[in-house]
Scaffold this active site. Sequence first.
Site, PDB file in Angstrom:
ATOM      1  N   ASP A 194       4.199  -7.845   3.657  1.00 11.32           N
ATOM      2  CA  ASP A 194       3.103  -7.004   4.161  1.00 11.32           C
ATOM      3  C   ASP A 194       2.011  -7.918   4.717  1.00 11.32           C
ATOM      4  O   ASP A 194       2.022  -9.127   4.514  1.00 11.32           O
ATOM      5  CB  ASP A 194       2.557  -6.125   3.011  1.00 11.32           C
ATOM      6  CG  ASP A 194       1.857  -4.868   3.529  1.00 11.32           C
ATOM      7  OD1 ASP A 194       1.184  -4.942   4.573  1.00 11.32           O
ATOM      8  OD2 ASP A 194       1.964  -3.817   2.878  1.00 11.32           O
TER       9      ASP A 194
ATOM     10  N   VAL B 198       5.463  -7.546  10.821  1.00 11.25           N
ATOM     11  CA  VAL B 198       6.809  -7.218  11.300  1.00 11.25           C
ATOM     12  C   VAL B 198       6.939  -7.309  12.824  1.00 11.25           C
ATOM     13  O   VAL B 198       8.043  -7.277  13.347  1.00 11.25           O
ATOM     14  CB  VAL B 198       7.297  -5.830  10.799  1.00 11.25           C
ATOM     15  CG1 VAL B 198       7.423  -5.805   9.291  1.00 11.25           C
ATOM     16  CG2 VAL B 198       6.427  -4.699  11.319  1.00 11.25           C
TER      17      VAL B 198
ATOM     18  N   SER C 201       0.834  -1.212   0.000  1.00  8.72           N
ATOM     19  CA  SER C 201       0.000   0.000   0.000  1.00  8.72           C
ATOM     20  C   SER C 201       0.868   1.261   0.000  1.00  8.72           C
ATOM     21  O   SER C 201       2.049   1.228   0.390  1.00  8.72           O
ATOM     22  CB  SER C 201      -0.893  -0.009   1.264  1.00  8.72           C
ATOM     23  OG  SER C 201      -1.599   1.207   1.393  1.00  8.72           O
TER      24      SER C 201
ATOM     25  N   SER D 234       9.860   9.942   8.883  1.00  6.84           N
ATOM     26  CA  SER D 234       8.828  10.981   8.737  1.00  6.84           C
ATOM     27  C   SER D 234       9.403  12.315   9.217  1.00  6.84           C
ATOM     28  O   SER D 234      10.310  12.329  10.061  1.00  6.84           O
ATOM     29  CB  SER D 234       7.617  10.628   9.602  1.00  6.84           C
ATOM     30  OG  SER D 234       6.763  11.740   9.732  1.00  6.84           O
TER      31      SER D 234
ATOM     32  N   LYS E   4       9.320   7.547  15.056  1.00  3.96           N
ATOM     33  CA  LYS E   4      10.076   8.038  13.900  1.00  3.96           C
ATOM     34  C   LYS E   4      11.384   8.701  14.347  1.00  3.96           C
ATOM     35  O   LYS E   4      12.388   8.645  13.629  1.00  3.96           O
ATOM     36  CB  LYS E   4       9.217   8.997  13.073  1.00  3.96           C
ATOM     37  CG  LYS E   4       8.005   8.307  12.419  1.00  3.96           C
ATOM     38  CD  LYS E   4       8.408   7.166  11.501  1.00  3.96           C
ATOM     39  CE  LYS E   4       7.228   6.556  10.761  1.00  3.96           C
ATOM     40  NZ  LYS E   4       7.623   5.463   9.857  1.00  3.96           N
TER      41      LYS E   4
ATOM     42  N   THR F 251      -1.528   8.953   0.417  1.00  2.17           N
ATOM     43  CA  THR F 251      -1.652   7.496   0.620  1.00  2.17           C
ATOM     44  C   THR F 251      -2.838   7.262   1.552  1.00  2.17           C
ATOM     45  O   THR F 251      -3.341   8.222   2.165  1.00  2.17           O
ATOM     46  CB  THR F 251      -0.404   6.915   1.322  1.00  2.17           C
ATOM     47  OG1 THR F 251      -0.394   7.378   2.681  1.00  2.17           O
ATOM     48  CG2 THR F 251       0.888   7.291   0.642  1.00  2.17           C
TER      49      THR F 251
ATOM     50  N   TYR G  83       3.679   7.948  17.455  1.00  2.00           N
ATOM     51  CA  TYR G  83       4.187   7.925  16.073  1.00  2.00           C
ATOM     52  C   TYR G  83       5.467   8.772  15.974  1.00  2.00           C
ATOM     53  O   TYR G  83       6.476   8.340  15.407  1.00  2.00           O
ATOM     54  CB  TYR G  83       3.108   8.467  15.140  1.00  2.00           C
ATOM     55  CG  TYR G  83       3.483   8.480  13.676  1.00  2.00           C
ATOM     56  CD1 TYR G  83       3.436   7.312  12.919  1.00  2.00           C
ATOM     57  CD2 TYR G  83       3.868   9.660  13.045  1.00  2.00           C
ATOM     58  CE1 TYR G  83       3.772   7.325  11.575  1.00  2.00           C
ATOM     59  CE2 TYR G  83       4.209   9.687  11.710  1.00  2.00           C
ATOM     60  CZ  TYR G  83       4.161   8.513  10.965  1.00  2.00           C
ATOM     61  OH  TYR G  83       4.504   8.523   9.629  1.00  2.00           O
TER      62      TYR G  83
END
Length: 235
Positions: free
Chosen positions: A33, A50, A12, A129, A146, A177, A142
């Site tokens: 994935d 993962v 994706s 990111s 990162k 996305t 998040y």
Amino acid sequence: MSQTAIVTGGGSGIGLGITKALLSKGYKVSVWDLSCILSHENLLYCKVDVTKTQTITQALEKTLSAFGKISVLVNSAGIAIACPVITLNSVHSLEDFERVLHVNIIGMFDVCRQVARHMVDGVIINISSINAYEGTRVISAYSASKGAVNGLTLPMARDLAQYGIRVVGICPGLIETPMGMLIKEVNRNIYIKETLSKRMGTTEELAHAVMFVIENKYMNGVNFRIDSGGINPHI
Ligand SMILES: NC(=O)c1ccc[n+]([C@@H]2O[C@H](COP(=O)([O-])OP(=O)(O)OC[C@H]3O[C@@H](n4cnc5c(N)ncnc54)[C@H](O)[C@@H]3O)[C@@H](O)[C@H]2O)c1
């Protein structure tokens, strides 16, 4: 002989764009994935979570028997959970915080450490990111994950240089996305207004950056932004 690549999260968004670009350059690509609907004669799909180390080991065995060697690893698998640290009547769940770190940094590291043993003269590209530098509110887990991805780049590059493996981190701004579109339209528009291009980035532009890193053998141990000068507004 064809070059070979593994792309986590290749089913994706950014990972899918990178997979398509690699296929168009004649690479054999193993997509790791939770799911993948793309099919191509040079694509091998391996169902990988993962956070489950055994699924990585099995996918690696499958990929090595199909391809024989691995020259490129792109880690694009990732998740984001939007939640403030506290509200008037709730508190950020520790499970959610751990889950984001597990997928985005521990899972990524697990993939790197297992795959690196089978790479020669290769490159590992980790999708980070801009939140590694300046996270916004409601995405503390998040942003922390990162930050850790960026922190991994240089020490891992130093460890792996003796095996001819480079490590580079790419820090995208807001990209078109499914994950990018999860951000509320009003907030997306605020961000877009802050970028110099006045738009979101595309998966093709991210894939182009990945191809550049693969081809430029002097790029190593560095994280770079691809965000059109975007700044994270305090939304
Ligand atoms: N879209 C953006 O604006 C943006 C900006 C900066 C960074 N990123 C990063 O780029 C990467 C790709 O994001 P995207 O926008 O393409 O998102 P996406 O949701 O479109 O794709 C992420 C992919 O990761 C996979 N994935 C999630 N958890 C997994 C797990 N446990 N095991 C294996 N695969 C798993 C998903 O199935 C999905 O295919 C992520 O690391 C994300 O943090 C995205």
